[in-house]
Motif scaffolding. Structure first.
Motif, mmCIF file in Angstrom:
data_model
loop_
_atom_site.group_PDB
_atom_site.id
_atom_site.type_symbol
_atom_site.label_atom_id
_atom_site.label_comp_id
_atom_site.label_asym_id
_atom_site.label_seq_id
_atom_site.Cartn_x
_atom_site.Cartn_y
_atom_site.Cartn_z
ATOM 1 N N UNK A 160 0.830 -1.209 0.000
ATOM 2 C CA UNK A 160 0.000 0.000 0.000
ATOM 3 C C UNK A 160 0.859 1.252 0.000
ATOM 4 N N UNK A 161 1.881 1.264 0.864
ATOM 5 C CA UNK A 161 2.752 2.438 0.957
ATOM 6 C C UNK A 161 3.453 2.684 -0.369
ATOM 7 N N UNK A 162 3.964 1.620 -0.981
ATOM 8 C CA UNK A 162 4.653 1.745 -2.265
ATOM 9 C C UNK A 162 3.693 2.212 -3.352
ATOM 10 N N UNK A 163 2.477 1.652 -3.363
ATOM 11 C CA UNK A 163 1.494 2.025 -4.389
ATOM 12 C C UNK A 163 1.082 3.483 -4.254
ATOM 13 N N UNK A 164 0.869 3.935 -3.010
ATOM 14 C CA UNK A 164 0.485 5.336 -2.792
ATOM 15 C C UNK A 164 1.612 6.270 -3.214
ATOM 16 N N UNK A 165 2.848 5.912 -2.861
ATOM 17 C CA UNK A 165 3.996 6.771 -3.180
ATOM 18 C C UNK A 165 4.218 6.878 -4.681
ATOM 19 N N UNK A 166 4.373 5.742 -5.340
ATOM 20 C CA UNK A 166 4.636 5.771 -6.786
ATOM 21 C C UNK A 166 3.414 6.240 -7.571
ATOM 22 N N UNK A 167 2.232 5.803 -7.143
ATOM 23 C CA UNK A 167 1.011 6.182 -7.853
ATOM 24 C C UNK A 167 0.722 7.662 -7.771
ATOM 25 N N UNK A 168 0.911 8.259 -6.599
ATOM 26 C CA UNK A 168 0.629 9.689 -6.440
ATOM 27 C C UNK A 168 1.643 10.547 -7.182
ATOM 28 N N UNK A 169 2.922 10.106 -7.189
ATOM 29 C CA UNK A 169 3.941 10.852 -7.938
ATOM 30 C C UNK A 169 3.635 10.798 -9.432
ATOM 31 N N UNK A 170 3.290 9.606 -9.924
ATOM 32 C CA UNK A 170 2.934 9.473 -11.336
ATOM 33 C C UNK A 170 1.715 10.288 -11.702
ATOM 34 N N UNK A 171 0.703 10.280 -10.816
ATOM 35 C CA UNK A 171 -0.514 11.054 -11.070
ATOM 36 C C UNK A 171 -0.213 12.549 -11.091
ATOM 37 N N UNK A 172 0.681 12.978 -10.203
ATOM 38 C CA UNK A 172 1.066 14.402 -10.176
ATOM 39 C C UNK A 172 1.753 14.800 -11.476
ATOM 40 N N UNK A 173 2.635 13.960 -11.941
ATOM 41 C CA UNK A 173 3.339 14.255 -13.192
ATOM 42 C C UNK A 173 2.385 14.313 -14.380
ATOM 43 N N UNK A 174 1.338 13.485 -14.351
ATOM 44 C CA UNK A 174 0.343 13.461 -15.436
ATOM 45 C C UNK A 174 -0.765 14.479 -15.209
ATOM 46 N N UNK A 175 -0.727 15.156 -14.066
ATOM 47 C CA UNK A 175 -1.788 16.084 -13.663
ATOM 48 C C UNK A 175 -3.134 15.370 -13.565
ATOM 49 N N UNK A 176 -3.081 14.099 -13.152
ATOM 50 C CA UNK A 176 -4.295 13.308 -12.973
ATOM 51 C C UNK A 176 -4.678 13.346 -11.492
ATOM 52 N N UNK A 177 -5.300 14.437 -11.098
ATOM 53 C CA UNK A 177 -5.565 14.664 -9.688
ATOM 54 C C UNK A 177 -6.768 13.879 -9.151
ATOM 55 N N UNK A 178 -7.432 13.128 -10.005
ATOM 56 C CA UNK A 178 -8.537 12.274 -9.560
ATOM 57 C C UNK A 178 -8.097 10.818 -9.407
ATOM 58 N N UNK A 179 -6.812 10.557 -9.642
ATOM 59 C CA UNK A 179 -6.304 9.195 -9.505
ATOM 60 C C UNK A 179 -6.461 8.742 -8.047
ATOM 61 N N UNK A 180 -6.929 7.507 -7.821
ATOM 62 C CA UNK A 180 -7.155 7.029 -6.449
ATOM 63 C C UNK A 180 -5.946 7.159 -5.538
ATOM 64 N N UNK A 181 -4.743 6.883 -6.061
ATOM 65 C CA UNK A 181 -3.555 6.960 -5.219
ATOM 66 C C UNK A 181 -3.204 8.406 -4.874
ATOM 67 N N UNK A 182 -3.443 9.308 -5.795
ATOM 68 C CA UNK A 182 -3.185 10.716 -5.511
ATOM 69 C C UNK A 182 -4.163 11.217 -4.455
ATOM 70 N N UNK A 183 -5.423 10.822 -4.585
ATOM 71 C CA UNK A 183 -6.437 11.234 -3.619
ATOM 72 C C UNK A 183 -6.132 10.661 -2.233
ATOM 73 N N UNK A 184 -5.626 9.428 -2.190
ATOM 74 C CA UNK A 184 -5.278 8.829 -0.905
ATOM 75 C C UNK A 184 -4.083 9.546 -0.286
ATOM 76 N N UNK A 185 -3.119 9.930 -1.120
ATOM 77 C CA UNK A 185 -1.961 10.673 -0.613
ATOM 78 C C UNK A 185 -2.394 12.017 -0.035
#
Length: 290
Positions: A77-102
């Motif tokens: 979970x920690x790894x998914x939130x970290x990598x997923x939120x960084x990737x979502x930020x780079x794509x400006x995908x602010x509705x991505x579940x991992x970005x929202x969880x972060x």
């Protein structure tokens, strides 16, 4: 037993030996991640055995053991939130579940961060009134009642994937209650998540993930304070030993809790907390514990 102070900081653990620290480390690790209050047990066990109170500095520093256990157990979970939120930020995908969880994790940390800084001089001072056994007893009973209500009236259907930012803020506000000894960080956040109708195991997962920054900040802050308090080298070796022992016991505790909540309710913890609170109030009232 009397408090042991250094620069106004309660460091009673420095007067204990390795066997005592090992026992307290096991108890701290187990109770830190179960909804039964580690502070209560850190006060009760030494009081019953006639040891020095290890002090609030010991309990706060042991947060790093809880951090190691939570990160290890929820590594995916920690790894998914970290990598997923960084990737979502780079794509400006602010509705991505991992970005929202972060974002939710950061949001949930703000209330206890503000309250912790505002009350730090009271929480960690020698002879803090908040660490009295009476306060802990009343806190244990109050949280037992709230957790019981959550079990009785709430639906347990939601998952972490359905989390809203409002949920994170509510759990974050509930986490502030953990600053009162006897309330329990895991107890207050688990109860809040249950009131939001999360499944029991999902409520625990939600609680632990949202509490990661708070656990880390509390532990690191206490280490920073201890570094500037010029405590003896022997105290550091005791603290390190306690951290190792508590990390192992905390991992076992979180594994057991998650397995337990997949099949059972929190009623055993409710009954235990209530009985513990009543025992403390009766023991203090009759002079058995001070």
């Amino acid at each position: 037993m009397a408090n042991v102070c250094s620069a106004g900081l309660d460091i009673g653990f420095a007067s204990l030996d390795y066997v005592q620290i090992g026992i307290l480390g096991i108890i701290q690790g187990i109770t830190e991640l179960l909804p039964i209050s580690s502070t209560a047990h850190m006060r009760i066990v030494p009081a019953v055995l006639g040891w020095h109170d290890p002090g609030s500095a010991f309990s706060a520093a042991m947060q790093l053991a809880a951090l190691a256990a939570v990160v290890s157990y929820f590594w995916r979970d920690v790894s998914a939130v970290t990598t997923g939120s960084i990737g979502a930020w780079q794509r400006r995908d602010f509705q991505h579940p991992m970005f929202r969880l972060a974002v939710a994790i950061v949001l949930a940390t703000i209330p206890i961060g503000i309250a912790g800084l505002a009350l730090s001089h009271v929480l960690n001072s020698c002879g803090s009134p908040l660490r009295s056994l009476s306060v802990i007893g009343y806190s244990c009973i109050a949280m037992a009642v709230l957790l019981a209500i959550a079990e009785l009236v709430c639906k347990h259907k939601r998952t972490v994937g359905e989390m809203r930012l409002r949920d994170a803020l509510i759990v974050g506000i509930a986490q502030v209650g953990a600053l009162i000894p006897g309330v329990s960080r895991s107890g207050s956040t688990l109860t809040a998540a249950l009131f939001l109708n999360f499944k029991r195991e999902e409520a625990a997962r939600f609680s632990f993930l949202l509490g990661l920054p708070a656990i880390a900040l509390a532990g690191l802050k206490e280490i920073w304070v201890l570094l500037h308090a010029q405590i003896p080298a022997h105290a550091w070796s005791l603290l390190l030993f306690g951290l190792v022992v508590a990390s192992v016991s905390a991992f076992c505790a979180i594994w057991g809790l998650m397995k337990f909540l997949e099949r059972f309710s929190t009623w055993p913890f409710i009954v235990y907390r209530a009985l513990l609170g009543v025992f403390l109030l009766v023991a203090v009232g009759n002079g058995f514990l001070q």
